[in-house]
Design an enzyme around this catalytic site. Structure first.
Site, PDB file in Angstrom:
ATOM      1  N   ASP A   1      -5.816  -4.275  -3.135  1.00  0.00           N
ATOM      2  CA  ASP A   1      -5.089  -5.401  -2.834  1.00  0.00           C
ATOM      3  C   ASP A   1      -5.832  -6.028  -1.582  1.00  0.00           C
ATOM      4  O   ASP A   1      -6.010  -5.247  -0.640  1.00  0.00           O
ATOM      5  CB  ASP A   1      -3.502  -5.220  -2.780  1.00  0.00           C
ATOM      6  CG  ASP A   1      -2.901  -6.538  -2.678  1.00  0.00           C
ATOM      7  OD1 ASP A   1      -2.903  -7.567  -1.898  1.00  0.00           O
ATOM      8  OD2 ASP A   1      -1.981  -6.816  -3.290  1.00  0.00           O
TER       9      ASP A   1
ATOM     10  N   ASN B   1       6.200  -7.718 -10.274  1.00  0.00           N
ATOM     11  CA  ASN B   1       7.110  -9.094  -9.788  1.00  0.00           C
ATOM     12  C   ASN B   1       6.734  -9.837 -11.332  1.00  0.00           C
ATOM     13  O   ASN B   1       5.849 -10.054 -11.695  1.00  0.00           O
ATOM     14  CB  ASN B   1       6.567  -9.751  -8.804  1.00  0.00           C
ATOM     15  CG  ASN B   1       7.081  -8.941  -7.457  1.00  0.00           C
ATOM     16  OD1 ASN B   1       7.781  -8.132  -7.252  1.00  0.00           O
ATOM     17  ND2 ASN B   1       5.909  -9.051  -6.432  1.00  0.00           N
TER      18      ASN B   1
ATOM     19  N   GLN C   1       6.411 -13.330  -7.759  1.00  0.00           N
ATOM     20  CA  GLN C   1       5.086 -13.396  -8.285  1.00  0.00           C
ATOM     21  C   GLN C   1       4.451 -14.583  -7.953  1.00  0.00           C
ATOM     22  O   GLN C   1       4.744 -15.796  -8.042  1.00  0.00           O
ATOM     23  CB  GLN C   1       5.364 -13.525  -9.987  1.00  0.00           C
ATOM     24  CG  GLN C   1       3.878 -13.337 -10.634  1.00  0.00           C
ATOM     25  CD  GLN C   1       4.150 -13.357 -12.146  1.00  0.00           C
ATOM     26  OE1 GLN C   1       4.977 -13.488 -12.888  1.00  0.00           O
ATOM     27  NE2 GLN C   1       2.966 -13.002 -12.930  1.00  0.00           N
TER      28      GLN C   1
ATOM     29  N   HIS D   1       0.244  -7.897 -13.289  1.00  0.00           N
ATOM     30  CA  HIS D   1      -0.267  -6.633 -12.262  1.00  0.00           C
ATOM     31  C   HIS D   1       0.834  -5.715 -11.894  1.00  0.00           C
ATOM     32  O   HIS D   1       2.012  -6.200 -11.631  1.00  0.00           O
ATOM     33  CB  HIS D   1      -1.115  -7.318 -11.130  1.00  0.00           C
ATOM     34  CG  HIS D   1      -0.360  -8.357 -10.301  1.00  0.00           C
ATOM     35  ND1 HIS D   1       0.034  -9.782 -11.009  1.00  0.00           N
ATOM     36  CD2 HIS D   1       0.374  -8.467  -9.323  1.00  0.00           C
ATOM     37  CE1 HIS D   1       0.525 -10.333 -10.148  1.00  0.00           C
ATOM     38  NE2 HIS D   1       1.265  -9.590  -8.935  1.00  0.00           N
TER      39      HIS D   1
ATOM     40  N   HIS E   1       1.964  -3.313  -8.809  1.00  0.00           N
ATOM     41  CA  HIS E   1       1.430  -2.777  -7.417  1.00  0.00           C
ATOM     42  C   HIS E   1       1.593  -1.415  -7.482  1.00  0.00           C
ATOM     43  O   HIS E   1       2.770  -0.693  -7.807  1.00  0.00           O
ATOM     44  CB  HIS E   1       2.338  -3.587  -6.286  1.00  0.00           C
ATOM     45  CG  HIS E   1       2.225  -4.955  -6.415  1.00  0.00           C
ATOM     46  ND1 HIS E   1       1.439  -5.571  -5.206  1.00  0.00           N
ATOM     47  CD2 HIS E   1       2.844  -5.973  -7.014  1.00  0.00           C
ATOM     48  CE1 HIS E   1       1.320  -6.980  -5.317  1.00  0.00           C
ATOM     49  NE2 HIS E   1       2.377  -7.074  -6.399  1.00  0.00           N
TER      50      HIS E   1
HETATM   51  P1  5GP Z   1       2.203 -11.035  -6.644  1.00  0.00           P
HETATM   52  O1  5GP Z   1       2.926 -11.587  -5.358  1.00  0.00           O
HETATM   53  O2  5GP Z   1       2.018 -11.770  -7.655  1.00  0.00           O
HETATM   54  O3  5GP Z   1       3.094  -9.740  -7.326  1.00  0.00           O
HETATM   55  O4  5GP Z   1       1.158 -10.199  -6.094  1.00  0.00           O
HETATM   56  C1  5GP Z   1      -0.069 -10.845  -5.784  1.00  0.00           C
HETATM   57  C2  5GP Z   1      -0.984  -9.968  -5.091  1.00  0.00           C
HETATM   58  O5  5GP Z   1      -2.154 -10.161  -5.417  1.00  0.00           O
HETATM   59  C3  5GP Z   1      -0.823  -9.846  -3.700  1.00  0.00           C
HETATM   60  O6  5GP Z   1      -0.429  -8.646  -2.998  1.00  0.00           O
HETATM   61  C4  5GP Z   1      -1.914 -10.352  -3.165  1.00  0.00           C
HETATM   62  O7  5GP Z   1      -2.240  -9.858  -1.808  1.00  0.00           O
HETATM   63  C5  5GP Z   1      -2.842  -9.779  -3.985  1.00  0.00           C
HETATM   64  N1  5GP Z   1      -4.151 -10.797  -4.268  1.00  0.00           N
HETATM   65  C6  5GP Z   1      -4.089 -12.276  -4.480  1.00  0.00           C
HETATM   66  N2  5GP Z   1      -5.387 -12.669  -4.638  1.00  0.00           N
HETATM   67  C7  5GP Z   1      -6.270 -11.569  -4.553  1.00  0.00           C
HETATM   68  C8  5GP Z   1      -7.772 -11.422  -4.745  1.00  0.00           C
HETATM   69  O8  5GP Z   1      -8.423 -12.555  -4.720  1.00  0.00           O
HETATM   70  N3  5GP Z   1      -7.954 -10.195  -4.769  1.00  0.00           N
HETATM   71  C9  5GP Z   1      -7.123  -9.032  -4.522  1.00  0.00           C
HETATM   72  N4  5GP Z   1      -7.851  -7.733  -4.490  1.00  0.00           N
HETATM   73  N5  5GP Z   1      -5.871  -9.076  -4.352  1.00  0.00           N
HETATM   74  C10 5GP Z   1      -5.380 -10.482  -4.684  1.00  0.00           C
END
Ligand code: 5GP
Ligand code: ZN
Length: 134
Positions: free
Chosen positions: A30, A86, A93, A99, A101
């Site tokens: 991440d 999420n 999300q 995805h 985590h």
């Molecule tokens: P969510 O909030 O949707 O559950 O998690 C999205 C996650 O994706 C966040 O932890 C954020 O840091 C990660 N993330 C967002 N854009 C990118 C990206 O371009 N590359 C990587 N490796 N992680 C990303």
């Protein structure tokens, strides 16, 4: 999904720090890690969230999480592991491609992943049980 960033990362079109890859999944670090080694399991086929994920993929994700979790424990010497997933903006999300985590936990890492428990009572729990199962 041509405009989905995680589709592009999962396919390799956008480079990522990949920890594991097979025909169906890519596991990446991440970019905004909660802790050292925070990883994301991405299916290569687009599904916006858990509700769109095919059953077969859903089952495989947890098996892969177990395998990657063992690797993270061995290699990073973490003391524990949170799995977080999420669904929907209200649930946190921010990227609409399923995805999972994987957040390694270390004694004293100072991270908070959780919720504030509220009060309830047996009547309320029973009403909720009926609402869901009835
Ligand atoms: P969510 O909030 O949707 O559950 O998690 C999205 C996650 O994706 C966040 O932890 C954020 O840091 C990660 N993330 C967002 N854009 C990118 C990206 O371009 N590359 C990587 N490796 N992680 C990303
Ligand atoms: Zn996608």
């Amino acid at each position: 999904m041509s405009d989905c960033i995680f589709c592009k990362i999962a396919s390799g079109e956008i480079p990522s720090k990949t920890l594991y890859e097979d025909e169906k999944f890519r596991v990446i670090l991440d970019l905004g890690p909660a802790t050292r080694g925070h990883a994301l399991i991405l299916p290569k086929t687009h599904a916006a969230d858990l509700f769109e994920l095919p059953d077969e993929t859903a089952a495989e994700v947890l098996v892969l999480a177990k395998k990657m979790g063992i690797t993270l424990k061995e290699k990073l010497k973490c003391d524990g592991l949170n799995l977080v997933q999420n669904n929907g903006a209200v649930a946190g999300q921010t990227v609409n491609h399923f995805h999972l985590h994987m957040i390694p936990r270390y004694q004293g890492d100072g991270q908070k992943i959780g919720w504030t428990p509220k009060k309830t009572d047996p009547e309320e729990l029973e009403a909720i049980q009926k609402e869901i199962t009835g």
